[in-house]
Design an enzyme around this catalytic site. Structure first.
Site, PDB file in Angstrom:
ATOM      1  CB  THR A 242      33.889  80.375 -48.862  1.00 38.58           C
ATOM      2  OG1 THR A 242      33.223  81.054 -49.343  1.00 38.58           O
ATOM      3  CG2 THR A 242      35.390  80.520 -49.023  1.00 38.58           C
TER       4      THR A 242
ATOM      5  CG  ASP B 158      30.854  80.968 -40.505  1.00 41.41           C
ATOM      6  OD1 ASP B 158      31.535  79.905 -40.007  1.00 41.41           O
ATOM      7  OD2 ASP B 158      31.215  81.513 -41.328  1.00 41.41           O
ATOM      8  CB  THR B 159      31.264  76.103 -38.393  1.00 44.52           C
ATOM      9  OG1 THR B 159      32.094  76.533 -39.774  1.00 44.52           O
ATOM     10  CG2 THR B 159      31.224  74.657 -38.387  1.00 44.52           C
TER      11      THR B 159
ATOM     12  N   GLY C  26      36.026  82.258 -39.072  1.00 43.52           N
ATOM     13  CA  GLY C  26      36.739  82.247 -37.823  1.00 43.52           C
ATOM     14  C   GLY C  26      38.337  82.698 -38.002  1.00 43.52           C
TER      15      GLY C  26
ATOM     16  N   GLY D 143      24.757  77.103 -48.121  1.00 44.26           N
ATOM     17  CA  GLY D 143      24.434  77.635 -49.608  1.00 44.26           C
ATOM     18  C   GLY D 143      24.929  76.355 -50.517  1.00 44.26           C
TER      19      GLY D 143
ATOM     20  CG  ASN E 168      38.548  73.998 -40.459  1.00 46.35           C
ATOM     21  OD1 ASN E 168      37.575  74.654 -40.372  1.00 46.35           O
ATOM     22  ND2 ASN E 168      39.157  73.669 -39.199  1.00 46.35           N
TER      23      ASN E 168
END
Length: 449
Positions: A264, A240-241, A80, A410, A301
């Site tokens: 990450t 992506d979240t 983001g 992951g 986050n």
């Protein structure tokens, strides 16, 4: 020839082109191409190498075609907040800044000298972080950055890839919601805020929702990739979240389930119908991000496996072991209970991560890690404890408490971290899917393409 949907997933360290297709009623994934995503340090700033990433994306699509896939559509998701600027001739005005660039340090305090912090959260619903788009743009404005002066359009990273594939410029809802410049009550740009900060209004594009078409591949792109048919680019949940959250398995036991997208960054939260904009949510550091189907991803986050990734990179440079199969068992055996605040600014981009951890522990009278196993255990214990705090925050804000945690991405492969998380939170923990982001990306394409 197998018909397939392509998920192009860009992460902070790498990217993948994944073909998704159904057979016997099941979704199958084929990772066609993996490539590196590097942060480039130049002239005192940190950039993304957009040109190389665009070439890697095309290479992955070309490889999918060469493998015999007939592409039904393409969906692109990325991290983001970051963006590129386009001039009036449709040209890219320089490589996009990376959110780890130091130019935004302290910008949030300057912004909140101009606007009311509480009222801002009632509108944006966004966890304040100096890396957010709002503060990046304000930093550019403060420094009289000439790129901002001549920009015609602002495109977030997935928007940027889509634009150069199709020629159509717009901003996707989920990625735009990471900017801190949207009114989450309406899903529209907060132009009153934009005017207050004296940012150029005209650069913000129309917002499109997940599932909408972003156009078809340009003829020049089709020719370059060896395609003789039209291919749609679909606006998936391009943060992506949001794509990962869309792939979270529905709970079969009726338990209130939170998701933890582990990579990450760690994104811990739940999917809700409406934003939660209370003062308690603000004080607990929660953010409201747009999701697929008009939903809201209500989350925190959290600095995730970034710290461990940086340790691994340092150890590789020193010729030390970087095998998880060796380091995780060593961490399990380590006699150490020292913990760090993973969100402390010192761990965002230190010159030496091991030294930053050592200094933190020494300052607080904790045992300083010495072996690699002790460093790994310190990081994993700290993450599990941070997840505990996040769950406690959610429980204060939701009508019913969290009973189960679904770890996706992951990082869900780290069984030791999963066990530590279960012990710290007291929750049942389930792991997977590993490829949650790609699955969510493809499921949205399958539903709407």
């Amino acid at each position: 020839m197998t018909e397939a949907y392509l998920a192009i997933d860009f992460g902070g360290g790498s990217g993948r082109v994944i073909a998704g297709y159904t057979s016997d009623g099941e979704l199958h994934l084929d990772t066609v191409y993996r490539f590196q995503n590097r942060q480039v340090h130049l002239g005192g700033h940190i950039y993304w190498d957009f040109l190389s990433l665009f070439e890697d994306m095309k290479q992955g699509v070309r490889m999918a075609v060469d493998k015999g896939y007939r592409i039904k559509s393409i969906g692109i998701d990325t991290w983001g907040v970051d963006f590129g600027l386009i001039d009036k001739n449709g040209q890219l005005l320089g490589n996009p800044f990376c959110y780890r660039d130091k130019s935004t340090d302290g910008m949030s305090e300057k912004v909140f000298a101009l606007i009311d912090r509480k009222q801002h959260y009632l509108e944006s619903g966004t966890q304040v972080m100096d890396i957010n788009t709002l503060f990046q743009l304000f930093a550019m404005k403060q420094s009289d950055n000439t790129l901002l002066e001549v920009a015609d359009k602002l495109l977030f990273i997935p928007d940027l890839f889509s634009y150069f594939l199709t020629g159509v410029a717009n901003n996707e809802y989920s990625i735009a919601s990471t900017s801190e410049l949207m009114d989450m009550r309406t899903g529209k740009w907060n132009f009153e805020l934009i005017r207050t900060l004296d940012l150029p209004e005209h650069i913000f594009c129309d917002i499109v929702m997940p599932g909408e078409s972003r156009g078809v591949l340009k003829q020049e792109i089709k020719s370059e990739l060896g395609l003789d048919y039209d291919v749609k680019v679909i606006a998936v949940a391009s943060h992506d979240t949001a794509s990962a959250a869309y792939a979270v398995p529905k709970s079969s036991d009726g338990k209130r389930t939170a998701f933890l997208s582990s990579g990450t960054w760690s994104l811990l939260g739940v999917v809700t119908d409406n934003p939660i904009l209370s003062e308690e949510a603000r004080l607990n550091g929660f953010t409201n991000e747009g999701g697929a189907g008009g939903k809201i991803c209500f989350l925190q986050n959290i600095t995730g496996l970034w710290i461990l990734q940086r340790l691994m990179a340092e150890w590789e440079g020193e010729g030390l072991c970087t095998e998880y199969d060796v380091l995780i068992p060593a961490a399990e055996k380590a006699q150490l209970d020292s913990m760090i605040d993973v969100d402390d600014i010192r761990f965002a981009s230190p010159k030496n991560m091991a030294m930053a951890i050592s200094d933190y522990c020494e300052e607080r009278g904790q045992k300083v890690p010495e072996t690699q196993g002790e460093f790994v255990k310190c990081v994993l214990l700290s993450l599990a404890d941070r997840y505990r705090k996040g769950i406690e925050g959610l429980n204060h804000l939701l009508p019913t408490p969290i009973e189960k945690l679904q770890i996706i991405g992951g990082g869900s492969q780290n069984k030791y971290l999963n066990r530590l998380t279960s012990m710290a939170t007291g929750l049942e923990v389930e792991a997977g899917p590993i490829e949650a982001t790609a699955i969510g990306n493809i499921l949205i394409q399958m539903e709407y393409a």
